[in-house]
Scaffold this motif. Structure first.
Motif, short mmCIF file in Angstrom:
data_model
loop_
_atom_site.label_atom_id
_atom_site.label_comp_id
_atom_site.label_asym_id
_atom_site.label_seq_id
_atom_site.Cartn_x
_atom_site.Cartn_y
_atom_site.Cartn_z
N SER A 84 0.83 -1.21 0.00
CA SER A 84 0.00 0.00 0.00
C SER A 84 0.86 1.25 0.00
O SER A 84 2.02 1.21 0.42
N ILE A 85 0.25 2.36 -0.42
CA ILE A 85 0.93 3.64 -0.27
C ILE A 85 0.49 4.22 1.08
O ILE A 85 -0.70 4.37 1.34
N ASP A 91 2.27 16.18 2.77
CA ASP A 91 3.36 15.98 1.81
C ASP A 91 2.89 16.12 0.36
O ASP A 91 3.71 16.14 -0.55
N VAL A 92 1.59 16.17 0.16
CA VAL A 92 1.07 16.25 -1.20
C VAL A 92 0.18 17.50 -1.29
O VAL A 92 -1.01 17.46 -0.99
N ASP A 289 12.72 2.19 15.97
CA ASP A 289 13.36 2.50 14.69
C ASP A 289 12.58 3.60 13.95
O ASP A 289 11.96 3.36 12.90
N ILE A 290 12.64 4.78 14.53
CA ILE A 290 11.87 5.91 14.00
C ILE A 290 12.28 6.25 12.56
O ILE A 290 11.45 6.60 11.72
N ASP A 291 13.59 6.13 12.27
CA ASP A 291 14.04 6.48 10.91
C ASP A 291 13.37 5.60 9.86
O ASP A 291 13.00 6.08 8.79
N TYR A 292 13.23 4.34 10.20
CA TYR A 292 12.56 3.41 9.28
C TYR A 292 11.12 3.88 9.02
O TYR A 292 10.66 3.93 7.88
N VAL A 293 10.45 4.25 10.09
CA VAL A 293 9.05 4.69 9.96
C VAL A 293 8.97 5.97 9.12
O VAL A 293 8.12 6.10 8.22
N LEU A 294 9.87 6.91 9.40
CA LEU A 294 9.83 8.18 8.66
C LEU A 294 10.14 7.96 7.18
O LEU A 294 9.54 8.60 6.31
N GLU A 299 8.67 8.07 1.48
CA GLU A 299 8.54 7.34 0.21
C GLU A 299 7.09 7.33 -0.27
O GLU A 299 6.80 7.54 -1.44
N GLY A 300 6.20 7.07 0.68
CA GLY A 300 4.77 7.03 0.36
C GLY A 300 4.32 8.37 -0.19
O GLY A 300 3.56 8.45 -1.16
#
Ligand code: ADP
Ligand code: TRP
Length: 324
Positions: A84-85, A91-92, A289-294, A299-300
């Motif tokens: 999923s996105i 951000d949009v 792992d906040i960086d992973y989440v961000l 990307e989304g």
């Protein structure tokens, strides 16, 4: 997987949740569970609608924390960025841009028929222009992505109807079928999950069971469920228990414990703890792992932006502002 079963034929499904506080089991069973179940069979897009929440959250720190928490929640519950996105609305920028265009073809009386507006009026609450205009931003959220299906709880049905009406209005006014008409998807059985006081479970009523509650919070919330003294079966307890177990599974327990509200609540506590524990543990892992989440959010946002830009080209062409 064959060529024909991938991407192309899948319907587009989109939904969003405001980053306005802790998720509760009403949010899960009314909306998010469907988000997860439908990821494989649809092109799914899930948003964190931060600009909607800005109507109520006007504190930088709280806003940032809530966005991050909701992103972690989404992932902990099983939303999968490979399927999923997952992104945040701010951000949009096409969302607010399209909202403006919709504003110009929408009348005040049309928006004054919205339940949320009428409720605020009835309670003599001063309502912000943003809140009044909420259905138009939501219409932009939905229509930008050629959405077919919008899974939400019952309380959002009217908003999805506003989106349909707005799509139709735009297509009529500008004489071009730019927008698809979306359908709401509401599961009747869980359309309204009751809270501990029997009203709709809602963070605004303070009657929730938080989705990632600690064992102590679960005990407190379940023990606090209001039980009417008239029947054998405490309806509010049963309604919540039914979310976790089937009627058949609960039959013996509720027949053998007629009128024994404490026993039934204790059984619900055990089942609720078992349900919440793995979710809470997954959440604790992700929160490390906040960086992973961000990165997933970022990307989304990029993927969503590409789609939104394409749609805005069609919109700008239809209204006649695309001179070069
Ligand atoms: P709240 O009422 O707690 O503020 P939101 O308005 O943020 O919840 O709702 C987020 C999503 O969860 C929406 O799709 C909404 O329809 C769904 N939802 C919220 N509360 C319930 C409930 N009690 N039962 C079923 N679905 C719900
Ligand atoms: N209005 C929804 C709510 O309060 C949140 C929302 C915003 C939404 N945009 C959306 C839901 C688009 C579905 C699709 O719960």
């Amino acid at each position: 997987m064959s060529f024909f079963t991938t991407g192309m034929s899948k319907k587009t499904l989109l939904s969003g949740i405001q980053p306005s506080g802790q998720l509760h089991i009403g949010n899960y069973f009314g909306a998010i569970k469907q988000f997860i179940d439908m990821q494989d069979s649809h092109n799914a897009i899930y948003m964190i609608v931060d600009y909607h929440a800005l109507n109520t959250i006007q504190d930088k720190k709280v806003m940032s924390e809530n966005i991050l928490n909701l992103a972690i929640d989404y992932l902990a519950l099983g939303l999968d960025p490979k399927k999923s996105i997952i992104f945040k609305q701010s951000d949009v920028s096409e969302h607010t841009e399209l909202c403006w265009i919709f504003d110009t073809i929408t009348t005040m009386p049309f928006l004054m028929r919205a339940h949320a507006y009428k409720d605020a009026e009835a309670n003599n609450k001063e309502i912000s222009v943003g809140k009044f205009n909420y259905p138009m931003l939501m219409a932009a959220d939905i229509l930008l992505y050629d959405t077919d299906i919008v899974p939400v709880g019952q309380d959002q049905r009217q908003h999805v109807e506003y989106s349909r009406d707005t799509a139709q209005k735009f297509n009529n006014v500008f004489k071009k079928d730019v927008f698809k008409l979306p359908e709401p998807k509401i599961l009747d059985a869980v359309a309204i999950v009751p809270g501990t006081d029997g009203r709709k479970m809602s963070k605004s009523y303070g009657n929730t069971i938080p989705l990632f509650a600690t064992d102590e919070e679960i005990e407190k919330a379940v023990m606090g469920i209001v039980t009417d003294s008239s029947g054998d079966v405490p309806q509010n307890v049963y309604a919540i228990h039914r979310l976790l177990k089937s009627e058949a599974e609960l039959k013996d327990l509720y027949e053998n414990s007629k009128g024994k509200y404490k026993v039934l609540k204790e059984a619900l506590i055990i089942d609720m703890k078992a349900f919440v524990k793995p979710l809470r543990e997954k959440r604790e892992q992700l929160a490390k792992d906040i960086d992973y989440v961000l990165d997933i959010l970022k990307e989304g946002g990029k993927r969503a932006k590409i789609k939104a830009e394409k749609k805005m080209e069609q919109v700008k062409s239809a209204i006649g502002v695309d001179l070069y």
